[in-house]
Write a protein that holds these residues in place. Structure first.
Motif, mmCIF file in Angstrom:
data_model
loop_
_atom_site.group_PDB
_atom_site.id
_atom_site.type_symbol
_atom_site.label_atom_id
_atom_site.label_comp_id
_atom_site.label_asym_id
_atom_site.label_seq_id
_atom_site.Cartn_x
_atom_site.Cartn_y
_atom_site.Cartn_z
ATOM 1 N N UNK A 20 -3.125 -9.609 -4.145
ATOM 2 C CA UNK A 20 -3.735 -8.833 -2.822
ATOM 3 C C UNK A 20 -4.677 -9.907 -2.162
ATOM 4 N N UNK A 21 -4.971 -9.039 -1.152
ATOM 5 C CA UNK A 21 -6.190 -10.089 -0.354
ATOM 6 C C UNK A 21 -6.666 -8.939 -0.344
ATOM 7 N N UNK A 22 -6.967 -7.304 -0.732
ATOM 8 C CA UNK A 22 -7.192 -6.140 -0.858
ATOM 9 C C UNK A 22 -7.257 -5.974 -1.876
ATOM 10 N N UNK A 23 -8.469 -5.521 -2.399
ATOM 11 C CA UNK A 23 -8.712 -5.030 -3.657
ATOM 12 C C UNK A 23 -8.226 -3.536 -4.268
ATOM 13 N N UNK A 24 -7.826 -2.997 -3.454
ATOM 14 C CA UNK A 24 -7.166 -1.418 -3.279
ATOM 15 C C UNK A 24 -6.140 -1.412 -2.956
ATOM 16 N N UNK A 25 -5.610 -2.270 -3.161
ATOM 17 C CA UNK A 25 -3.964 -2.570 -2.487
ATOM 18 C C UNK A 25 -3.030 -1.261 -2.955
ATOM 19 N N UNK A 26 -3.116 -0.639 -4.297
ATOM 20 C CA UNK A 26 -2.480 0.438 -4.356
ATOM 21 C C UNK A 26 -2.857 1.506 -3.524
ATOM 22 N N UNK A 27 -4.072 1.908 -2.957
ATOM 23 C CA UNK A 27 -4.751 3.199 -2.010
ATOM 24 C C UNK A 27 -3.392 2.927 -0.960
ATOM 25 N N UNK A 28 -3.274 1.478 0.168
ATOM 26 C CA UNK A 28 -1.740 1.321 0.947
ATOM 27 C C UNK A 28 -0.887 2.692 0.861
ATOM 28 N N UNK A 29 -0.268 2.269 -0.366
ATOM 29 C CA UNK A 29 0.587 2.483 -1.246
ATOM 30 C C UNK A 29 0.901 3.971 -1.723
ATOM 31 N N UNK A 30 -0.310 4.688 -2.542
ATOM 32 C CA UNK A 30 -1.018 6.178 -2.513
ATOM 33 C C UNK A 30 -0.909 6.466 -0.976
ATOM 34 N N UNK A 31 -1.451 6.120 0.144
ATOM 35 C CA UNK A 31 -1.736 7.114 1.236
ATOM 36 C C UNK A 31 -0.131 6.839 1.710
ATOM 37 N N UNK A 32 0.426 5.777 1.591
ATOM 38 C CA UNK A 32 1.846 6.174 2.414
ATOM 39 C C UNK A 32 2.525 6.706 1.590
ATOM 40 N N UNK A 33 2.492 6.745 0.236
ATOM 41 C CA UNK A 33 3.472 7.598 -0.629
ATOM 42 C C UNK A 33 2.670 9.378 -0.450
ATOM 43 N N UNK A 34 1.845 9.406 -0.719
ATOM 44 C CA UNK A 34 1.663 10.811 -0.055
ATOM 45 C C UNK A 34 2.043 11.366 1.463
ATOM 46 N N UNK A 35 2.183 9.935 2.960
ATOM 47 C CA UNK A 35 3.232 10.632 3.236
ATOM 48 C C UNK A 35 4.593 10.992 3.370
ATOM 49 N N UNK A 36 5.044 10.275 2.942
ATOM 50 C CA UNK A 36 6.483 9.636 2.949
ATOM 51 C C UNK A 36 7.434 10.601 1.529
ATOM 52 N N UNK A 37 6.843 10.879 1.110
ATOM 53 C CA UNK A 37 6.907 11.037 -0.435
ATOM 54 C C UNK A 37 7.228 9.398 -1.293
ATOM 55 N N UNK A 38 8.813 9.596 -2.392
ATOM 56 C CA UNK A 38 8.988 8.160 -2.739
ATOM 57 C C UNK A 38 9.025 7.152 -1.840
ATOM 58 N N UNK A 39 8.153 6.112 -2.127
ATOM 59 C CA UNK A 39 8.596 4.690 -1.399
ATOM 60 C C UNK A 39 8.973 3.797 -2.069
ATOM 61 N N UNK A 40 10.237 4.008 -3.021
ATOM 62 C CA UNK A 40 10.745 3.066 -3.603
ATOM 63 C C UNK A 40 11.562 1.620 -1.964
ATOM 64 N N UNK A 41 11.830 2.013 -1.189
ATOM 65 C CA UNK A 41 12.428 1.600 -0.330
ATOM 66 C C UNK A 41 11.352 1.061 -0.285
#
Length: 425
Positions: free
Chosen positions: A86-107
């Motif tokens: 990834x071009x950003x270090x905290x790529x996982x932070x984006x996943x975490x934020x999206x998961x916090x709103x939508x739940x499981x983001x396996x899609x």
């Protein structure tokens, strides 16, 4: 999985094909083939399972130059492993934020072994998710108990070749269903466990992507096991009856070959993830309890947020029979504004992007107030934070540039952008 021959690059990178091939220890034509096969595989996915369009730029080769694309993950083909960081270090932070709103983001994960797969180790890379879906369907649809006839017992009368007889009915476990589901769950769980060792060999950003994917598959196993409440007590080692097709997939553990080329990948379209991340931040900035107001629509505090959709359209829908699709649309009272998410540093908008944004504003804005926010990872020194213009006939247009980067602290910036959108012209 072996990582002896591995090529790495960062998403969005443009590099010399020959130089990178020498660094990786592979032939230039081999690396060219790997990149083009990855491009072809990703091209099969036009939409995410949620129906969202996938328009993230894919890797490509033009002459002696290669473009890394904007997909983060790992891909294997022909004995070569490609790792896109990834071009950003905290790529996982984006996943975490999206998961916090939508739940499981396996899609969000484009994980497959069906495209170019012919290796029994590939179960976890895509077939596991497909198998889990079938297991869930079986466990939630098929009867867990069956009624069987027991002769010589009960108060019912039957007539057979030997005359009249008594029979009754008794409920027994559907052992064929039990065996098929248990066998499938065991195979998926084993695949997750075997794949855990792969994660430690990957770079940090990609490691988080693959680890989260494995975790989402593991959560799927738990969900199916929860649906099949008494799975632990089901029989084992007996027949699978009419569910043989599911059991066969679990035993085989790999997809049919397409083109005879083994390959596998776990990839996330970063530009789409960034759009969802920006949407999640705006939803959090509202600071109120959200309720759904439609597909990918949230409402909180009298404000509605739409993702990849607009609440109205004056002209575009009449002309094209489709609504415009800004990244985020904000509806507050009679105000409708849009947010465009750009997963890069900006000094200015390119002309096509500017024209599209102007088209959104003219089509969806109301009351002569045209407002937009452009969210980007960074702004160059030449970028202006806000642009305003009088278009005529009392129409005022305003655009605000916001720095929204997971490596920083974007919460205050998003709140300022939201205040800008909700303020009077």
């Amino acid at each position: 999985m072996s990582y002896r021959l591995r090529c790495e690059w960062r998403e969005g990178e443009v590099f010399s094909l020959g130089e990178r091939a020498r660094e990786c220890g592979v032939a230039e034509e081999t690396l060219r083939s790997v990149i083009l096969h990855l491009r072809a595989a990703l091209g099969e996915y036009r939409r995410l399972p949620g129906g969202l369009r996938v328009d993230t730029p894919r890797p490509d080769v033009r002459g002696e130059k290669a473009f890394g694309g904007f997909w983060v993950g790992v891909y294997e083909w022909g004995g070569v492993t490609v790792v896109v960081k990834p071009r950003v270090e905290k790529y996982g932070e984006m996943l975490e934020r999206v998961r916090r709103l939508f739940g499981d983001v396996s899609w969000l994960y484009l994980a497959t072994s069906g495209m170019y797969a012919a290796d029994i180790r590939l179960a976890i890379w895509g077939e596991a998710a497909l198998l889990l879906g079938e297991l869930w369907h079986l466990a939630s649809r098929e009867p867990r108990f069956l009624a069987v006839r027991v002769t010589g017992r009960g108060g019912r009368i039957g007539v057979g070749p030997r005359g009249v007889y008594l029979y009754g009915r008794r409920r027994v476990r559907n052992t064929a269903l039990a065996n098929a589901v248990v066998l499938g769950l065991r195979r998926v769980a084993e695949a997750v466990q075997n794949a855990e060792g792969l994660v430690d060999e990957l770079p940090q950003g990609v490691r988080g992507v693959v680890r989260e994917y494995l975790a989402s598959v593991a959560r799927g196993v738990e969900a199916v096991a929860g649906e099949a409440e008494f799975a632990a007590s089901w029989a084992d080692g007996e027949g699978v009856g009419p569910y043989w097709h599911v059991a066969a997939k679990a035993v085989r553990g790999h997809a049919a070959t397409r083109g005879g080329a083994p390959g596998r990948f776990v990839m996330i379209p970063s530009t789409k993830l960034y759009e969802l991340y920006v949407y999640s931040l705006f939803a959090e900035a509202l600071g109120a309890l959200h309720r759904e107001c439609g597909r990918f629509c949230l409402e909180a505090g009298g404000v509605k947020l739409y993702f990849n959709a607009a609440p109205l359209s004056r002209l575009v829908k009449k002309m094209s029979r489709r609504r415009p699709r800004p990244d985020v649309a904000v509806e507050s009272g009679k105000l409708v504004a849009v947010v465009e998410a750009k997963y890069r540093e900006l000094s200015r908008l390119d002309l096509p992007d500017a024209l599209r944004l102007a088209g959104y504003l003219a089509d969806v804005a109301q009351n002569g107030a045209l407002k937009a926010v452009v969210a980007a990872l960074a702004l160059s020194d030449k970028a202006r934070r806000s642009i305003r213009a009088s278009i005529g006939n009392g129409v005022e247009a305003a655009v605000y540039y916001a720095v929204v980067n997971p490596d920083g602290d974007p919460a205050d910036e998003v709140r300022r952008a939201l205040d800008f959108l909700r303020s009077e012209p």
